[in-house]
Design a protein around this motif. Structure first.
Motif, mmCIF file in Angstrom:
data_model
loop_
_atom_site.group_PDB
_atom_site.id
_atom_site.type_symbol
_atom_site.label_atom_id
_atom_site.label_comp_id
_atom_site.label_asym_id
_atom_site.label_seq_id
_atom_site.Cartn_x
_atom_site.Cartn_y
_atom_site.Cartn_z
ATOM 1 N N PHE A 1 0.585 -0.998 -0.157
ATOM 2 C CA PHE A 1 0.145 0.043 0.143
ATOM 3 C C PHE A 1 0.553 1.647 -0.025
ATOM 4 N N ILE A 2 2.453 1.381 0.924
ATOM 5 C CA ILE A 2 2.869 2.638 1.103
ATOM 6 C C ILE A 2 3.287 2.533 -0.347
ATOM 7 N N HIS A 3 4.246 1.118 -1.387
ATOM 8 C CA HIS A 3 4.661 1.965 -2.403
ATOM 9 C C HIS A 3 3.507 2.277 -3.411
ATOM 10 N N ASP A 4 2.685 1.711 -3.379
ATOM 11 C CA ASP A 4 1.633 1.915 -4.079
ATOM 12 C C ASP A 4 1.334 3.668 -4.493
ATOM 13 N N VAL A 5 0.967 4.176 -2.903
ATOM 14 C CA VAL A 5 0.222 5.437 -2.363
ATOM 15 C C VAL A 5 1.080 6.674 -3.320
ATOM 16 N N TYR A 6 2.397 5.742 -3.179
ATOM 17 C CA TYR A 6 3.673 6.821 -3.495
ATOM 18 C C TYR A 6 4.338 7.086 -5.211
ATOM 19 N N HIS A 7 3.973 6.121 -5.626
ATOM 20 C CA HIS A 7 3.941 5.632 -7.114
ATOM 21 C C HIS A 7 3.204 5.828 -7.886
ATOM 22 N N ASP A 8 1.932 4.522 -8.301
ATOM 23 C CA ASP A 8 0.910 4.556 -8.743
ATOM 24 C C ASP A 8 0.028 4.863 -8.580
ATOM 25 N N LYS A 9 -0.290 4.671 -7.332
ATOM 26 C CA LYS A 9 -1.762 5.718 -6.625
ATOM 27 C C LYS A 9 -2.846 4.413 -7.548
ATOM 28 N N LYS A 10 -2.582 3.209 -7.643
ATOM 29 C CA LYS A 10 -3.574 2.507 -7.912
ATOM 30 C C LYS A 10 -4.815 2.240 -7.075
ATOM 31 N N ILE A 11 -4.733 2.080 -5.530
ATOM 32 C CA ILE A 11 -5.465 2.118 -4.870
ATOM 33 C C ILE A 11 -6.680 3.314 -4.594
ATOM 34 N N LEU A 12 -5.871 4.530 -5.098
ATOM 35 C CA LEU A 12 -6.398 5.935 -4.946
ATOM 36 C C LEU A 12 -7.949 5.220 -5.946
ATOM 37 N N LYS A 13 -7.112 5.269 -7.452
ATOM 38 C CA LYS A 13 -7.054 5.438 -8.668
ATOM 39 C C LYS A 13 -8.680 4.590 -8.519
ATOM 40 N N ASP A 14 -8.510 3.225 -8.101
ATOM 41 C CA ASP A 14 -9.796 2.410 -8.048
ATOM 42 C C ASP A 14 -10.909 2.661 -7.093
ATOM 43 N N LYS A 15 -10.622 3.987 -6.487
ATOM 44 C CA LYS A 15 -11.366 4.255 -5.255
ATOM 45 C C LYS A 15 -11.567 3.869 -4.238
ATOM 46 N N VAL A 16 -10.927 2.222 -3.426
ATOM 47 C CA VAL A 16 -11.380 1.555 -2.777
ATOM 48 C C VAL A 16 -10.316 2.643 -0.737
ATOM 49 N N VAL A 17 -9.527 3.190 -1.189
ATOM 50 C CA VAL A 17 -9.555 4.160 -0.440
ATOM 51 C C VAL A 17 -9.177 5.841 -0.764
ATOM 52 N N PRO A 18 -9.896 6.685 -0.271
ATOM 53 C CA PRO A 18 -10.031 8.044 -0.823
ATOM 54 C C PRO A 18 -8.957 8.707 -1.209
ATOM 55 N N GLU A 19 -8.880 8.954 -1.778
ATOM 56 C CA GLU A 19 -7.516 9.866 -2.441
ATOM 57 C C GLU A 19 -7.664 11.057 -1.415
ATOM 58 N N ASP A 20 -8.476 11.597 -1.611
ATOM 59 C CA ASP A 20 -8.493 12.685 -0.696
ATOM 60 C C ASP A 20 -7.863 13.397 0.821
ATOM 61 N N LEU A 21 -7.803 11.921 1.672
ATOM 62 C CA LEU A 21 -8.126 11.250 2.818
ATOM 63 C C LEU A 21 -6.761 11.395 2.927
ATOM 64 N N ILE A 22 -5.719 10.374 2.372
ATOM 65 C CA ILE A 22 -4.692 9.863 2.046
ATOM 66 C C ILE A 22 -3.904 10.920 1.854
ATOM 67 N N LEU A 23 -3.935 12.020 0.826
ATOM 68 C CA LEU A 23 -3.200 13.196 0.690
ATOM 69 C C LEU A 23 -3.098 14.749 1.291
#
Lengths: 503, 325
Positions: A103-125
């Motif tokens: 998850f951490i690696h994804d969030v700092y790279h492709d952000k797939k999990i955010l694009k797939d709306k599994v975790v809200p992007e604004d929550l992470i950012l």
């Protein structure tokens, strides 16, 4: 001291089941304690405290007079976990760490999990621990969280739940190792017979995890533990781990960045350092990249890190998984990356940024535990059933003002362990912090730190708020240590070389 | 090794040794009171004068130089930075900052030593039974040194520990001699007579040197006592012995032979050792014992400063240019 009058009082007790019979693995210890002469256990308790004080495993008490040092309160009655139960915890932790690292690696790279709306992007950012500087970072082997200390609790139903993932600089493992040393001396025979799984391999495993970060091209790597300094409350642990691993203990002032590498200042000039186990928060590690007022960090180290010329554990940026609002999504994160259901459940969590959840939280403040998303150490927290009307109002206002920053959970009736109180046993609430290392593979130290809330009825186990520790015994492995035969003869001596200066 | 660590180790042993030598300093007087049971005019004030801190003392205790006050001031006064307990606190803080370098036995010993001393401020053993108290202090110092030799690898860190310990010891032996020479021998012409042999025996005892002295010189004569404590080549508390061993420690650090020079500290210590090799007790007595010892202490301080410059400076000089980029 006997357990005859000991009451489990409708809580899950770690030593006795609902019929007051010993749980698996606890029989031998209970028998031993019951057989001790009156007062002997209290003497053992006192001896253990003296041993810890003399070992100097103390933390400075802030704001009090010079020289006020305390040992972390330690109760000699261990918390016992049966190996069968432990194996499930271990599997659950491995699964969780593996998924969170992806998850951490994804969030700092492709952000797939955010694009797939599994975790809200604004929550992470909007996480206070999100580090823009870490976007695109490539830590060796794509491992970010090399050391984790996950907090687990057990509810009345007997199930373990994950309460917090501590992925930045979790502390406390030195207490696990030292408590064990002391307890081995306290109950030597019980140890020999109970088959307690050993914990002393931790420093070796940690060293292996750190060596795993060295590029193959570097032979004879230099490794160091980076500490904020001897006035930090966890300094003992930093020094202990460096000593146990036989690596350098460095402060920021000992390191300097020069021509693309990090060097130590030594008596023979500058010497390169390859791996840093840093016990300094992201914020302080590099005044050029993060907080410019940090006096503890090493200016320019992030550039060297980014270029792969020095490795760090944990990688900067892992704090994002510690955000309590992100925590609520971990079951979904596990499902997303691994397509598995979580083995260890989360405590049900209401996220206040969600309108429906918030309404529920505000209507049930007297039943829930409310936590600020970015606080730790038991701060920024309200235990609804124990809070005053005024405190609840205050938290209601704070939640409405900044819903993103709050979560709420049902109040868990933490399990209890018999604990020495004055001259008898009483149940006290505990949690459990196992330590997980992510090197070539994921390793979970059997047991971990059992923290105990020493105040009667208290659910807060943090050392800053009246908590203490217990040794944790995982019992019933198939391995058995062979005791070394003791020397049969020794010359008797008439004088004691350690004659006491006070008498 | 890290400069900061080398610095801490060097000072850790210096403070331990300093604490032990304060005990020895006081023991000279205690030994004398043992030998003369009634001495109405016995003076404790010179001990305080010798420290140069008599104003601090008088601020607290007035002009009352009783044995009790002097002992409390030098041993257990936590406000006085050169007391035994303050030295121990400093030694322990240094030890704490290098716990991963020294053995756990060493750390536990210094930690326990300090905690006990803190308790001792309450139980007042120093006041009730000073002989026992200072004997224990001295033994605590030996225990630490023993652990240093037997539980720590004799590598670079050990050599720094040794250098600190030996420089401190050389300095303190010279100070014990200085104050006693002044007190006991107002007339330099008496230097060849067995004048007040009991008092000189007390000086030797406080340096643990009475028996070793007797093996070499048999009779107690002030000149020979001075010769022994300054020049003896085999007695481990003589000034020359300490300085030559310290010199060896510095060369072990740099990995060079004693007759070559690779840094400023080796140079100044080498010169000091050569001075000692090529002078003798007659020369010193003619020159004036006090003047000689004074100058010697200044030279030992210079060696200390040179060690600091050569090894402990936060930024080694050759790296200044690099870090300025």
């Amino acid at each position: 001291m006997k357990f005859a009058n000991y009451l489990t009082e409708n809580f899950y007790d770690e030593m006795f089941d609902e019929n007051d019979s010993p749980r698996p693995g606890a029989e031998l210890l209970i028998k031993k304690i019951e057989s001790l002469p009156e007062n002997d256990l209290l003497l053992k308790q006192k001896a253990a405290e003296t041993a810890l004080l003399q070992m100097g495993n103390t933390f400075a008490v802030y704001g009090s007079e010079e020289g006020t040092e305390k040992i972390l309160p330690f109760d000699i009655l261990p918390r016992i976990i049966d190996n069968k139960e432990w194996l499930e915890i271990e599997a659950g932790l491995k699964q969780r760490i593996y998924a969170l690292n992806l998850f951490i690696h994804d969030v700092y790279h492709d952000k797939k999990i955010l694009k797939d709306k599994v975790v809200p992007e604004d929550l992470i950012l909007s996480c206070a621990t999100y580090r823009k500087q870490c976007e695109g970072l490539m830590p060796p082997e794509k491992i970010w969280c090399h050391v984790t200390g996950t907090d687990l609790i057990r509810d009345r139903d007997g199930r373990f739940y994950v309460l917090e993932d501590n992925m930045r600089c979790p502390s406390g493992v030195s207490y696990v190792l030292e408590n064990r040393q002391v307890l081995k001396r306290t109950f030597p025979n019980v140890f020999a017979d109970s088959n307690v799984r050993p914990v002393d391999e931790y420093p070796n495993k940690l060293l292996a995890a750190l060596e795993n970060l060295v590029p193959a091209s570097v032979s004879n790597p230099k490794i160091g533990v980076l500490t904020p300094g001897m006035y930090n409350s966890a300094y003992f642990e930093h020094s202990f781990l460096a000593q146990q691993m036989g690596v350098e203990l460095v402060e920021g002032q000992d390191l300097v960045v020069s021509d693309g590498f990090v060097y130590m200042r030594t008596t023979k000039g500058l010497q390169r350092i390859d791996v840093i186990y840093r016990r300094l928060d992201d914020d302080f590690i590099d005044p050029k990249a993060f907080r410019s007022d940090s006096m503890l960090g090493i200016p320019g180290i992030m550039d060297v890190y980014r270029a792969g010329k020095v490795a760090m554990a944990n990688a900067p940026g892992t704090g994002i998984a510690d955000d309590k609002a992100v925590y609520a999504y971990v079951p979904k994160i596990i499902k997303y990356y691994m397509d598995e259901d979580p083995i260890l459940p989360n405590v049900p969590t209401f996220i206040c940024r969600d309108d429906k959840d918030r309404a529920h939280v505000l209507a049930n403040l007297d039943k829930l535990v409310v936590k600020a998303a970015n606080e730790s150490g038991g701060y920024g927290m309200m235990i609804g059933p124990h809070a005053s009307v005024k405190e609840r109002q205050e938290f209601a206002e704070r939640i409405q003002k900044n819903p993103r920053n709050y979560i709420a959970q049902p109040t868990i009736a933490l399990s209890r362990v018999p604990t020495i109180v004055d001259t008898h046993f009483e149940g006290r609430h505990v949690d459990l912090r196992p330590y997980i290392l992510y090197g070539e593979e994921i390793f979970v130290l059997p047991g971990g730190l059992t923290r105990v809330a020493l105040k009667k009825g208290s659910l807060v186990v943090n050392s800053s708020q009246g908590g203490g520790t217990k040794d944790t015994w995982v019992i019933g492995s198939d391995k058995k240590d062979n005791p070394v035969p003791s020397q049969s003869q020794s010359q008797s001596t008439s004088t004691d070389p350690t004659e006491d200066i006070r008498r | 090794m890290l400069s900061r660590v080398a610095n801490s180790i060097y000072w850790m042993t210096r403070y331990i040794e300093r604490a032990e030598n304060i005990a020895r300093f006081i023991s000279v007087n205690l030994n004398l009171t043992l030998d003369f049971s009634i001495q109405p005019d016995f003076k404790w004030s010179p001990i305080i004068m010798a420290t140069g801190d008599h104003l601090l003392f008088e601020k607290k205790y007035g002009k009352d130089y009783s044995s009790r006050n002097v002992i409390h001031f030098l041993a257990l006064d936590q406000d006085y930075s050169n007391s035994i307990i303050s030295c121990l606190r400093a030694a322990r803080e240094n030890a704490r900052s290098v716990r991963e370098i020294i053995s756990s036995e060493m750390w536990e010993q210094v930690n326990r030593y300090y905690l006990e001393l803190k308790d001792a401020t309450i139980t007042d053993l120093a006041g009730r039974n000073p002989h026992k108290f200072f004997k224990i202090i001295t033994m605590r110092g030996h225990m630490f040194t023993g652990l240093l030799y037997t539980t720590m690898s004799h590598g670079e860190a050990f050599q720094f520990a040794l250098a600190g310990l030996l420089l401190e010891r050389a300095d303190k032996t010279s100070r014990i001699l200085d104050v006693k020479y002044f007190m006991l021998l107002p007339n330099a012409g008496d230097v060849n007579t067995p004048y007040d042999s009991i008092q000189w025996a007390a000086v030797l005892k406080s340096a643990s040197g009475l028996e070793m002295y007797r093996k070499r010189f048999h009779r107690i004569i002030p000149k020979q006592v001075c010769d022994f404590l300054i020049f003896d080549g085999e007695f481990p508390r003589s000034i020359r012995y300490c300085l030559k061993k310290a010199e060896k420690a510095l060369h072990n650090i740099s990995g060079t032979q004693v007759d070559s020079v690779s840094n400023k500290a080796e140079k100044s210590l080498g010169r000091l050792c050569a001075d000692l090799d090529y002078s003798d007790i007659e020369e010193i007595i003619n020159q004036g014992m006090h003047e000689y010892l004074d100058a010697l202490q200044v030279k030992i301080n210079t060696v200390g400063n040179d060690i600091h410059d050569a090894f402990f400076k936060a930024i080694p000089s050759e790296t200044v240019a690099e870090t300025a980029q």
